[in-house]
Design an enzyme around this catalytic site. Structure first.
Site, PDB file in Angstrom:
ATOM      1  N   ASP A  91       5.954   1.850  16.488  1.00 20.94           N
ATOM      2  CA  ASP A  91       5.740   0.678  15.489  1.00 20.94           C
ATOM      3  C   ASP A  91       7.008   0.834  14.653  1.00 20.94           C
ATOM      4  O   ASP A  91       7.792   1.676  14.596  1.00 20.94           O
ATOM      5  CB  ASP A  91       4.455   1.033  14.612  1.00 20.94           C
ATOM      6  N   ARG A 112       3.154  -6.924  -2.474  1.00 20.35           N
ATOM      7  CA  ARG A 112       3.724  -6.070  -1.656  1.00 20.35           C
ATOM      8  C   ARG A 112       5.038  -5.417  -2.194  1.00 20.35           C
ATOM      9  O   ARG A 112       5.136  -4.041  -2.051  1.00 20.35           O
ATOM     10  CB  ARG A 112       3.877  -6.335  -0.338  1.00 20.35           C
TER      11      ARG A 112
END
Length: 294
Positions: free
Chosen positions: A161, A60
């Site tokens: 978020d 990632r």
């Protein structure tokens, strides 16, 4: 010119992750680098990464190193230290945040929400505290429209978020058509528009549904939250499984005063807070109510 969006349709979108098996290990990550990354993301976002997540972290973050022309994770960590909690920190956090979601995921919650808000006086407010790419808050908004009828114009879904990339996607409200087609035909026709031309294969949330949802960034570990109650319900599902028990208890204690006295807290199927917080008691399957409720 014909319109880009036509009534009907729908989708979902989760940031694609390259297969860890296909990642070329051309970057240098030491055990010290991995340990440092784990410490940083835990301190900044509460996420607990264990040893078997090293490959995930590599895959990632590799794109961020390549973006900066770096070959060693130590160089990237030095950049984060240099910039503090600005600049690259957002990309770092976004990369290590997991966005697994779907419309009406954990479907048993939504009929309960509908019953809970039907017939209530005053505007209904629901907080989706881990909104990801938007499927959850839009699902909540659909339920509010169905349950409240014309009063849904007063209802609001606050959707937050920590992942700013996911929020951008959520605000756009555009999803692969194949994802939306998992919904029943009535909801597809009522709440989505089908893409045409260069938007073929996609679906977009209708403006009247999108208008019910207010998106904004929020880190659950921040000392101050840019939201205010009271809420009829809070959805915080499948996010606190990444936190340790102390962090979970702290967040739950902050949820409690933001709920109406009869408000509900919806959690994920893998989460059990019965022994984590004295503020809530279990009401049903992964649904909690305030323990102080008479």
């Amino acid at each position: 010119m014909s319109p880009t969006w036509l009534p009907e349709a729908a989708p979902e979108a989760v940031r694609p992750e390259p297969s860890e098996q296909l990642i070329e290990r051309d970057l240098v990550m030491t055990q010290a680098d991995f340990t440092h990354i784990c410490e940083l993301i835990h301190r900044h976002a509460g996420i607990v990464l264990v040893a078997n997540k090293r490959n995930m972290v590599y895959s990632r973050l590799a794109r961020r190193l390549r973006h900066h022309g770096m070959t060693h994770f130590s160089q990237y960590l030095a950049l984060l230290k240099q910039e503090g909690l600005t600049g690259e920190w957002g990309a770092f956090t976004n990369a290590l945040t997991t966005n697994l979601t779907a419309f009406f995921r954990e479907a048993h919650h939504f009929p309960l929400l509908a019953r809970h808000v039907t017939g209530r006086s005053g505007p209904v407010r629901v907080w989706s505290a881990a909104a990801s790419t938007g499927e959850e808050p839009y699902s909540i908004a659909m339920i509010l429209q169905e349950a409240l009828g014309h009063r849904a114009n007063e209802a609001r879904v606050v959707a937050t978020d920590i992942d700013t990339d996911a929020l951008a996607q959520a605000r756009a409200g555009v999803y692969p058509l194949e994802q939306v087609q998992k919904l029943d035909e009535v909801r597809i026709k009522r709440f989505f528009m089908r893409g045409k031309g260069d938007k073929a294969g996609l679906a977009k949330v209708r403006p009247e549904l999108a208008a019910m949802v207010e998106f904004g960034p929020l880190n659950l570990l921040s000392p101050q939250w840019p939201v205010s109650g009271p809420f009829d319900a809070i959805f915080c599902r499948n996010v606190m499984i990444y936190f340790d028990k102390a962090t979970q208890a702290r967040i739950l204690s902050r949820f409690a005063p933001l709920l109406k006295p009869d408000g509900l807290l919806f959690t994920g199927h893998s989460e059990n807070f019965s022994y984590t917080s004295q503020a809530f008691r279990l009401r049903g399957q992964t649904v909690y109510e305030l323990a102080s409720r008479a």
